[in-house]
Design an enzyme around this catalytic site. Structure first.
Site: not given
Ligand code: AGP
Length: 611
Positions: A2, A73, A99-100, A484, A488, A507, A606
């Site tokens: 946060c 958040w 925050n935490g 992945e 990216k 193959h 996003k």
């Protein structure tokens, strides 16, 4: 994470707080609030972004030259007005922002309820301000002493600022595990989660140390530990500009988020992996854990990077809990009239919690089965709300479009789930379980070690930045890692890249190999090491260029490879959390060298909230 901001001085505090919250919005933006102290303590808070708060406070009692502000958040409690910060004590005389994560908030809350406290929110933060008040009520001590004693009862991470009617000229701040910066002005002080809200007023700052608290008045401040030891302040002069500060000094949010992974992985297992008790506790699905024994099959649905995490989840759950798993693209599952059994469990993985294809797959499954879990990063997101239960990844806001820390946090959750399930089912011994959880706790430091090889990876990017095609190969758990790594590279450098099971090359795709084809091989497997070596030799025999990700000290594969990146060894089930790091860095540096827009790549969003 946060955003926290506070001010005490001779200026009107509200505009300073609001501007500060705008600067901190990248840290969290699901709800926001301020508390102002003039003749009374006024709290204004609302769900939504800082803009919603700006509208909400129009015409309200916001004057005063001392105040605190917060942009949230969510970790505990949905994003709504009640759960927004600041939170007030029972008597409404103390306001607190945080925050935490307070891991023992439920135990503290039960004790406080027995002492007559009532709560208006589902947050861990509200418990702390009531605890401070409770200590004040029962002992004839100062506010800062009550804060100090309360913090000694807290388990977890915090950065807090406290404002009280009884101390109209005082802010009390403290931190442990979450950042807090003091800005030193002329007859005024600023507090914030980072220096972005401060830099336009003063460049003289103090980065508070862990378990430190500050008592700040208009004309003075003091620092001490929560053990009451006086601390000498270390005042630094800020050199970074505002934009650089928002990115924590990194050039892009993506690079910042790659480097956040030691902390975000730790935040994901914080309060869930308990080495002392030798147990895993997943609060979000605790009510379902014992019902999991009747599950005969798991279907995991996701898109993009989350689908790669799902593929790794398949290996983990099958390997550890011995339950068959199907992995489905949300976009495919929703239209192909899939077979769904009533004793299936569907798990949806989504960083944003808003991906339309994944959501549609959930709605389809919910028509046939009761057990639908969500693994999301955004608290209160649609997927988090429509699933029966779930586990938040707690990776903090991921701003870069290319997912990095959210992916490794998804893998943390999948490992926790598979290990706990295996323990319940008895498909792994207690001894092996304890070996796994001990090794699990070392992953953040192992990721930190890999991040040190950034310069070497940058050199590789310089060599290969103009290639047109890449192949990424892996076997077993490393096949999804290869997928992945290829994604990216594709999505931020616009180079065509393909992930493939290493043994499948013969193959067909091996026809692509020549001296111009760089082939990245994730070669950390132990059980099928010789098979991976053979696949590498097949590529070398056709003049392909091998970039191998190997376990530290590897000799054989390193010997036959053109370029080698070493990573710390770990249990095979945890290796993707480490082997993906060099691939993230390689893609990032290739994209930067090619002048691409790393944080907002072309054609991408996003969160894909449309079909
Ligand atoms: C990954 O880097 C991409 N940004 C994309 O593939 C993403 O993973 C996908 O759109 C799924 O998003 P979600 O996790 O928010 O559902």
């Amino acid at each position: 994470m946060c955003g926290i901001v506070a001010y005490i001085g001779d200026k009107d505090a509200c505009p300073i707080l609001m501007k500060g919250l705008q600067r901190l919005e990248y840290r969290g933006y699901d709800s926001a609030g301020i508390a102002m102290l003039n003749n009374d303590l006024h709290v204004f808070k609302i769900a939504g972004k800082v803009k919603s708060l700006e509208t909400f406070i129009q015409g309200k009692e916001t004057h005063g030259n001392i105040g605190i502000g917060h942009t949230r958040w969510a970790t505990h409690g949905e994003p709504n007005n009640e759960n927004a910060h600041p939170h007030l004590s029972e008597n409404k005389n103390i306001a607190l922002i945080h925050n935490g994560i307070i891991e023992n908030y439920d135990v503290l809350k039960m004790e406080l309820k027995k002492r007559g406290h009532t709560f208006n929110s589902d947050t861990d933060t509200e418990v702390l301000v009531h605890l401070i008040e409770d200590i004040l009520r029962n002992e004839n001590i100062s506010l800062d002493e009550a804060v100090r004693l309360a913090l000694n009862k807290v388990v977890g991470a915090y950065a807090i600022v406290v404002l009280a009617k009884s101390e109209p000229d005082m802010l009390i701040a403290a931190r442990k595990g979450s950042p807090l910066v003091i800005g030193l002005g002329e007859g005024e002080y600023f507090l914030a989660s980072d220096a972005t809200p401060i830099v336009e007023y003063t460049r003289n700052v103090i980065y508070m140390n862990d378990e430190n608290m500050a008592i700040i008045k208009r004309d003075s401040f003091s620092l001490k530990t929560i053990e009451n030891k006086v601390q000498t302040p270390y005042i630094q002069e800020l050199e970074m500009n505002l934009e650089a500060l928002e990115k924590g000094g990194f050039e892009h949010f993506m690079l910042k988020e790659i480097h956040e992974q030691p902390n975000s992985v730790r935040d994901t297992f914080r309060g869930r992996l308990n080495l002392e008790k030798g147990e895993i506790r997943l609060g979000g699905i605790q009510d379902y854990i014992n019902k999991l024994s009747h599950i005969k099959r798991v279907v995991i649905t996701a898109c993009g990077t989350s689908w790669h995490a799902a593929l790794i989840g398949e290996y983990l759950i099958e390997e550890l809990a011995r339950i068959p798993v199907e992995v489905e693209y949300g976009s495919e599952f929703r239209y192909r009239n899939p077979v769904i059994y009533e004793d299936d469990l569907l798990i949806a993985i989504s960083q944003s919690g808003e991906t339309a294809d994944t959501l549609a797959a959930i709605e389809l499954a919910k028509q046939k089965i009761p057990a639908v879990f969500g693994i999301c990063n955004v608290v209160g997101s649609t997927i988090a709300r429509v699933t029966n239960a779930g586990i938040y990844t707690h990776a903090g806001p991921e701003i870069g479009v290319a997912s990095t820390k959210a992916f490794t946090s998804q893998l943390v959750v999948l490992n926790l789930l598979a290990l706990q399930w295996a323990k319940i089912k008895g498909t792994i011994t207690n001894t092996r379980f304890h070996e796994y959880i001990q090794e699990f706790s070392t992953i953040p430091d192992k990721i930190k070690e890999v991040l040190k090889s950034q310069d070497k990876i940058k050199e590789l990017a310089e060599i290969f930045k103009n290639r047109k095609n890449f192949l990424y190969l892996g076997r077993g758990l490393n096949f999804p890692v290869a997928l992945e790594g290829a994604l990216k590279l594709k999505e931020i450098s616009y180079i065509h890249a393909e992930g493939y099971p290493a043994a499948e090359m013969k193959h067909g795709p091996i026809a692509l190999i020549d001296k111009n084809m760089p082939v990245v091989v994730i070669a950390t497997n132990k059980t099928i090491y010789d098979k991976v070596l053979s696949n590498i030799q097949e590529v070398k025999a056709r003049k392909g260029i091998i970039i191998a990700i190997v376990n530290k000290g590897d000799k054989v594969i390193s010997e036959v490879s053109d370029y080698v990146i070493e990573i710390p060894e770990t249990e095979e089930i945890f290796s993707p959390m480490i082997s993906v790091i060099p691939l993230q860095l390689l893609a990032y540096h290739m994209a930067v060298l090619r002048g691409c827009n790393v944080d907002q790549p072309r054609n991408l969003a996003k969160s894909v909230t449309v079909e």
